[in-house]
Design a protein around this motif. Sequence first.
Motif, mmCIF file in Angstrom:
data_model
loop_
_atom_site.group_PDB
_atom_site.id
_atom_site.type_symbol
_atom_site.label_atom_id
_atom_site.label_comp_id
_atom_site.label_asym_id
_atom_site.label_seq_id
_atom_site.Cartn_x
_atom_site.Cartn_y
_atom_site.Cartn_z
ATOM 1 N N GLY A 96 0.788 -1.220 0.000
ATOM 2 C CA GLY A 96 0.000 0.000 0.000
ATOM 3 C C GLY A 96 0.818 1.267 0.000
ATOM 4 N N GLN A 97 2.129 1.173 0.128
ATOM 5 C CA GLN A 97 2.982 2.368 0.143
ATOM 6 C C GLN A 97 2.993 3.040 -1.225
ATOM 7 N N LEU A 98 2.971 4.383 -1.242
ATOM 8 C CA LEU A 98 2.993 5.143 -2.485
ATOM 9 C C LEU A 98 4.388 5.051 -3.112
ATOM 10 N N LEU A 99 4.433 4.583 -4.362
ATOM 11 C CA LEU A 99 5.704 4.411 -5.051
ATOM 12 C C LEU A 99 5.990 5.519 -6.055
ATOM 13 N N MET A 100 4.938 5.971 -6.733
ATOM 14 C CA MET A 100 5.140 6.911 -7.835
ATOM 15 C C MET A 100 3.856 7.696 -8.069
ATOM 16 N N VAL A 101 4.017 8.962 -8.462
ATOM 17 C CA VAL A 101 2.875 9.814 -8.804
ATOM 18 C C VAL A 101 3.012 10.217 -10.263
ATOM 19 N N LEU A 102 1.957 9.973 -11.045
ATOM 20 C CA LEU A 102 1.924 10.350 -12.454
ATOM 21 C C LEU A 102 1.019 11.559 -12.642
ATOM 22 N N GLU A 103 1.169 12.211 -13.786
ATOM 23 C CA GLU A 103 0.394 13.429 -14.055
ATOM 24 C C GLU A 103 -0.179 13.360 -15.463
ATOM 25 N N ALA A 104 -1.508 13.594 -15.556
ATOM 26 C CA ALA A 104 -2.196 13.640 -16.846
ATOM 27 C C ALA A 104 -3.216 14.774 -16.784
ATOM 28 N N PRO A 105 -2.853 15.999 -17.214
ATOM 29 C CA PRO A 105 -3.729 17.174 -17.064
ATOM 30 C C PRO A 105 -5.097 17.010 -17.716
ATOM 31 N N GLU A 106 -5.166 16.256 -18.824
ATOM 32 C CA GLU A 106 -6.455 16.134 -19.511
ATOM 33 C C GLU A 106 -7.484 15.392 -18.671
ATOM 34 N N THR A 107 -7.036 14.566 -17.717
ATOM 35 C CA THR A 107 -8.001 13.832 -16.897
ATOM 36 C C THR A 107 -8.784 14.783 -15.984
ATOM 37 N N SER A 108 -8.178 15.886 -15.578
ATOM 38 C CA SER A 108 -8.897 16.865 -14.744
ATOM 39 C C SER A 108 -10.048 17.484 -15.520
ATOM 40 N N SER A 109 -9.812 17.798 -16.802
ATOM 41 C CA SER A 109 -10.884 18.354 -17.650
ATOM 42 C C SER A 109 -11.977 17.325 -17.869
ATOM 43 N N GLN A 110 -11.577 16.065 -18.085
ATOM 44 C CA GLN A 110 -12.571 15.010 -18.288
ATOM 45 C C GLN A 110 -13.419 14.822 -17.036
ATOM 46 N N LEU A 111 -12.787 14.945 -15.870
ATOM 47 C CA LEU A 111 -13.537 14.795 -14.626
ATOM 48 C C LEU A 111 -14.522 15.940 -14.441
ATOM 49 N N SER A 112 -14.109 17.167 -14.786
ATOM 50 C CA SER A 112 -15.011 18.320 -14.665
ATOM 51 C C SER A 112 -16.206 18.181 -15.600
ATOM 52 N N ALA A 113 -15.935 17.714 -16.836
ATOM 53 C CA ALA A 113 -17.024 17.539 -17.798
ATOM 54 C C ALA A 113 -17.993 16.464 -17.322
ATOM 55 N N ALA A 114 -17.468 15.360 -16.799
ATOM 56 C CA ALA A 114 -18.331 14.294 -16.318
ATOM 57 C C ALA A 114 -19.149 14.750 -15.109
ATOM 58 N N LYS A 115 -18.562 15.593 -14.276
ATOM 59 C CA LYS A 115 -19.276 16.096 -13.103
ATOM 60 C C LYS A 115 -20.406 17.036 -13.514
ATOM 61 N N SER A 116 -20.155 17.842 -14.559
ATOM 62 C CA SER A 116 -21.211 18.744 -15.051
ATOM 63 C C SER A 116 -22.363 17.955 -15.637
ATOM 64 N N ARG A 117 -22.058 16.922 -16.410
ATOM 65 C CA ARG A 117 -23.119 16.094 -16.980
ATOM 66 C C ARG A 117 -23.916 15.405 -15.883
ATOM 67 N N LEU A 118 -23.255 15.032 -14.832
ATOM 68 C CA LEU A 118 -23.949 14.372 -13.721
ATOM 69 C C LEU A 118 -24.919 15.339 -13.055
ATOM 70 N N HIS A 119 -24.477 16.567 -12.785
ATOM 71 C CA HIS A 119 -25.370 17.551 -12.154
ATOM 72 C C HIS A 119 -26.535 17.880 -13.075
ATOM 73 N N SER A 120 -26.262 17.988 -14.384
ATOM 74 C CA SER A 120 -27.328 18.287 -15.337
ATOM 75 C C SER A 120 -28.374 17.188 -15.345
ATOM 76 N N GLN A 121 -27.914 15.957 -15.344
ATOM 77 C CA GLN A 121 -28.848 14.837 -15.385
ATOM 78 C C GLN A 121 -29.632 14.719 -14.092
ATOM 79 N N GLU A 122 -28.996 15.088 -12.970
ATOM 80 C CA GLU A 122 -29.723 15.084 -11.697
ATOM 81 C C GLU A 122 -30.881 16.077 -11.742
ATOM 82 N N ALA A 123 -30.625 17.248 -12.357
ATOM 83 C CA ALA A 123 -31.681 18.260 -12.454
ATOM 84 C C ALA A 123 -32.825 17.779 -13.338
ATOM 85 N N VAL A 124 -32.482 17.149 -14.471
ATOM 86 C CA VAL A 124 -33.519 16.633 -15.374
ATOM 87 C C VAL A 124 -34.362 15.583 -14.659
#
Length: 352
Positions: free
Chosen positions: A78-106
């Motif tokens: 369970g010890q942390l060995l390495m941290v990777l970085e992928a900036p596009e995943t943050s945008s994908q997460l924001s987009a998915a979160k917006s779609r989730l809130h929109s669908q909750e409203a519908v």
Amino acid sequence: MAAASFLWVSCAEQKPAQKAETSEKASIETFKIAREKLSTELRLPAELTGFQEVNIYAKISSFVKELKVDIGSTVKKGQLLMVLEAPETSSQLSAAKSRLHSQEAVYMASNGTYNRLLEASKTEGTVSKNELDVAESKKNADFAQLQAAKAAYQEIQNLISYLQIHAPFDGVVAARNVNIGAYVGPAGKGSDLPLLVVQQQNKLRLAVYVPELYTGYLSIGDELSFSVKSLLGKKFKAKIARKAGALDSRLRSERVEMDVYNESKLLLPGMVAEVLLPLNAKDSTFVVPKSALVASSEGNFVLQVENNQTKRTHIQKGREFADKVEVFGELTPSAVLVKNASEEIKDGTAVK
């Protein structure tokens, strides 16, 4: 002089006759066959590997942001060995979160509409049955879309979690093939080599391939000894823990594994060892001197004595130890064999 010459010729003629008579009376040594439990040893090369070993790769395309360990680092599960970085995943997460809130409203709107129509339908004649069914179907469809949006959002979260690589078990980092800033990914140049190799080294796996002829002599729990070239004169002990139960199609041999506890870290994964396997017979077998066995172009045979005459009996040869050898064939416990057999002794040779 004539008398002396006659005497010399007479003696010369008698000598070959005496020699022939002596050869005809030459004895053939025999012995009665016996059963023994033959115990022999077999030396084979073996390989030491980590009891657990894993090559760690990147799940998604990214860059190395932090390295927490290096070669030789001891890690815990369970010890942390390495941290990777992928900036596009943050945008994908924001987009998915917006779609989730929109669908909750519908869904909340369609669910509220259905509940109001359901309440009004309790008054007869105010809401038609068809209108209520349409509202219910719309609510169910919006709920399904909401679940899909939640799943998509969870998927992006799982991908982001792969950017942090943790140790799968207690072990040692045996290899590191990346540096900070390196591009890594599931495909392409960044996936040629594993990011890290983690091995469990306090417990090793000793694997040896045993030829088909000797597999029946080994059982789980049998103790054996082995040595390695880097520690000459030092012997190690291990017990058979696992057997493959099948023969390798290429080598025609069975893989046998032993567990080796290596708390002192004297042994290293990847070492080549020489294993001394004890081959103890489970049942007694016929054992004869090697001189009684004849190996010819027609096969292996012994000379069995029946009714004071020799008879060739074809046999199969088993294990050898010192001047003895196991034989298998049509032999009885009371059989008498020629001790010093050879191809020159034919069938039917008289034996006294």
